[in-house]
Design a protein around this motif. Structure first.
Motif, PDB file in Angstrom:
ATOM      1  N   LEU A 258      -0.412  -5.023  -8.621  1.00 18.33           N
ATOM      2  CA  LEU A 258       0.489  -5.834  -7.822  1.00 18.33           C
ATOM      3  C   LEU A 258      -0.060  -6.000  -6.405  1.00 18.33           C
ATOM      4  O   LEU A 258       0.068  -7.073  -5.808  1.00 18.33           O
ATOM      5  N   GLY A 259      -0.686  -4.958  -5.862  1.00 14.97           N
ATOM      6  CA  GLY A 259      -1.246  -5.073  -4.525  1.00 14.97           C
ATOM      7  C   GLY A 259      -2.291  -6.164  -4.440  1.00 14.97           C
ATOM      8  O   GLY A 259      -2.337  -6.932  -3.459  1.00 14.97           O
ATOM      9  N   ASP A 260      -3.145  -6.270  -5.460  1.00 16.39           N
ATOM     10  CA  ASP A 260      -4.160  -7.324  -5.479  1.00 16.39           C
ATOM     11  C   ASP A 260      -3.518  -8.692  -5.658  1.00 16.39           C
ATOM     12  O   ASP A 260      -3.957  -9.682  -5.051  1.00 16.39           O
ATOM     13  N   PHE A 261      -2.481  -8.753  -6.489  1.00 14.75           N
ATOM     14  CA  PHE A 261      -1.784 -10.020  -6.723  1.00 14.75           C
ATOM     15  C   PHE A 261      -1.129 -10.517  -5.441  1.00 14.75           C
ATOM     16  O   PHE A 261      -1.241 -11.702  -5.078  1.00 14.75           O
TER      17      PHE A 261
ATOM     18  N   LEU B  62       2.599 -11.527   4.368  1.00 17.17           N
ATOM     19  CA  LEU B  62       3.156 -11.054   3.101  1.00 17.17           C
ATOM     20  C   LEU B  62       2.481  -9.737   2.775  1.00 17.17           C
ATOM     21  O   LEU B  62       1.276  -9.684   2.545  1.00 17.17           O
ATOM     22  N   HIS B  63       3.263  -8.650   2.746  1.00 16.00           N
ATOM     23  CA  HIS B  63       2.709  -7.304   2.641  1.00 16.00           C
ATOM     24  C   HIS B  63       3.302  -6.580   1.441  1.00 16.00           C
ATOM     25  O   HIS B  63       4.499  -6.709   1.149  1.00 16.00           O
ATOM     26  N   CYS B  64       2.471  -5.802   0.746  1.00 12.58           N
ATOM     27  CA  CYS B  64       2.908  -4.973  -0.379  1.00 12.58           C
ATOM     28  C   CYS B  64       2.745  -3.506   0.015  1.00 12.58           C
ATOM     29  O   CYS B  64       1.661  -3.095   0.449  1.00 12.58           O
ATOM     30  N   THR B  65       3.795  -2.715  -0.122  1.00 14.94           N
ATOM     31  CA  THR B  65       3.710  -1.304   0.246  1.00 14.94           C
ATOM     32  C   THR B  65       2.821  -0.551  -0.736  1.00 14.94           C
ATOM     33  O   THR B  65       2.676  -0.958  -1.895  1.00 14.94           O
ATOM     34  N   PRO B  66       2.233   0.574  -0.320  1.00 10.21           N
ATOM     35  CA  PRO B  66       1.405   1.385  -1.229  1.00 10.21           C
ATOM     36  C   PRO B  66       2.170   1.849  -2.456  1.00 10.21           C
ATOM     37  O   PRO B  66       1.587   1.991  -3.541  1.00 10.21           O
ATOM     38  N   GLU B  67       3.473   2.086  -2.313  1.00  5.85           N
ATOM     39  CA  GLU B  67       4.277   2.548  -3.454  1.00  5.85           C
ATOM     40  C   GLU B  67       4.374   1.492  -4.542  1.00  5.85           C
ATOM     41  O   GLU B  67       4.413   1.809  -5.729  1.00  5.85           O
ATOM     42  N   ALA B  68       4.405   0.228  -4.154  1.00  8.24           N
ATOM     43  CA  ALA B  68       4.519  -0.853  -5.141  1.00  8.24           C
ATOM     44  C   ALA B  68       3.164  -1.382  -5.584  1.00  8.24           C
ATOM     45  O   ALA B  68       3.056  -2.004  -6.647  1.00  8.24           O
ATOM     46  N   ALA B  69       2.118  -1.147  -4.794  1.00  8.21           N
ATOM     47  CA  ALA B  69       0.818  -1.777  -5.049  1.00  8.21           C
ATOM     48  C   ALA B  69       0.222  -1.391  -6.391  1.00  8.21           C
ATOM     49  O   ALA B  69      -0.521  -2.167  -6.995  1.00  8.21           O
ATOM     50  N   ALA B  70       0.521  -0.195  -6.898  1.00 11.27           N
ATOM     51  CA  ALA B  70      -0.093   0.278  -8.141  1.00 11.27           C
ATOM     52  C   ALA B  70       0.564  -0.293  -9.394  1.00 11.27           C
ATOM     53  O   ALA B  70       0.026  -0.127 -10.502  1.00 11.27           O
TER      54      ALA B  70
END
Length: 349
Positions: free
Chosen positions: A286-289, A301-309
């Motif tokens: 998800l982080g890459d997406f 537009l930022h993705c937290t480390p908790e959601a990135a995986a």
């Protein structure tokens, strides 16, 4: 009156206020205060950042001219951050603004004593200056198709800038930023000195890609260039060592870097989905997406480390990033935090 959204750092081109709501000119003192607020606002949700935004809101509500000054900054695309304050104030207070005029005015006023060189490394230089000075360009989230003088078809992806350098001996496309797809055409005007067809080449920061009857894409990254071939063949060449070449066949991809040329095997079909206005993920982080989606959305537009995986699969339309975020929220049970329309964080629920 509803307050305009604050402009976060690095706001890409394309976020414009309604010009009809603006006065003929903004008083210099108000313009100066607006620029100071633009420079002072901070990202994040810390106590200091929240307090600063509350103070900004109080200033904005105190006088209609304050809101009009803020809208004027949105009208010139939020690109004043990083520009010397005196230049920003003069640009903001100008009674007749257009994006290209504002950018060029800032460049002229900031060019003394090496200012032009420094400006080229600011957020203004990174995007607004490219857009203002390039032969062809697109804003964030925009794509553009065009047919060049020789019949070559060119597709510009989001936030892309190119120059065209056609001469009697060469057809050169200079990729200054972003990503393009080229469908080459037979040369209608061969070199008069040799009678041979002029070569069609794309030049990036790291080297050249020469078309050999082909359709291919070129993407400029910070440290290298990615070339993906759909039809025909493409020959890669290093900019700092022209003796090094690499020929790619249809379906292959390669990179041009300062260290050399690298063949990377098959080009994923999903990588070309952008040419059809789509973003395709196949078991993608998800982080890459989100990082890829951010290329097509103004602001941060930022993705937290908790959601990135988290992993994601599917096809998503690039023209409606809000719809994409809503779909992700439902399917992955994400929390989408919107501080402004240009400041969005994706996190686990």
């Amino acid at each position: 009156m509803a307050a305009p959204d604050p402009l976060p750092s690095g706001l890409p081109l394309g976020a414009q206020a309604m010009p009809g709501a603006l006065p003929a000119a903004i008083p210099t003192a108000v313009a100066q205060a607006a620029v100071r607020w633009l420079l002072d606002l901070e990202p994040g949700d810390s106590a200091a950042a929240r307090r600063k935004r509350q103070q900004w809101q109080s200033w904005l509500d105190a006088d209609p001219l304050h809101a009009q000054a803020w809208q004027r900054m949105a009208q010139i695309d939020g690109q004043l951050r990083g520009v010397p304050t005196a230049v920003a104030v003069r640009t903001l207070a100008s009674p007749a603004l257009s994006r290209r005029h504002a950018v060029r005015l800032a460049v002229m006023l900031g060019a003394g004593a090496g200012g032009l060189l420094a400006l080229g490394h600011s957020p203004l230089g990174e995007q607004a200056w490219l857009s203002a000075s390039a032969d062809l360009s697109t804003a964030t989230g925009e794509q553009q198709r065009t047919v060049l003088a020789d019949g070559t078809r060119l597709l510009l992806n989001t936030a892309t800038a190119v120059d065209l350098r056609y001469s009697s001996s060469e057809r050169l496309i200079v990729l200054r930023a972003g990503e393009i797809q080229i469908e080459s055409a037979a040369d209608p005007s061969p070199d008069p000195a040799t009678g041979q067809a002029r070569p069609l080449r794309v030049r990036s920061s790291q080297g050249w890609a020469r078309a050999i009857g082909t359709r291919f894409s070129v993407r400029q990254y910070a440290d290298d260039t990615l070339v993906q071939v759909q039809e025909g063949q493409v020959e890669l060449q290093l900019r700092n060592d022209t003796s090094q070449t690499l020929r790619l066949a249809a379906g292959e991809q390669g990179r041009i870097a300062a260290s050399g040329l690298l063949r990377q095997g098959p080009a994923p079909a999903a990588d070309l989905a952008w040419t059809q206005g789509m973003l395709v993920a196949d078991d993608m982080r998800l982080g890459d997406f989100i990082a890829e989606l951010a290329r097509y959305r103004p602001g941060r537009l930022h993705c937290t480390p908790e959601a990135a995986a988290l992993r994601i699969s599917g096809s998503y339309p690039l023209l409606d990033t809000d719809r994409v975020l809503a779909a992700l929220s439902r399917s992955l049970r994400l929390r989408i935090t919107t501080r402004t329309r240009w400041w969005v964080t994706v996190d686990k629920s």
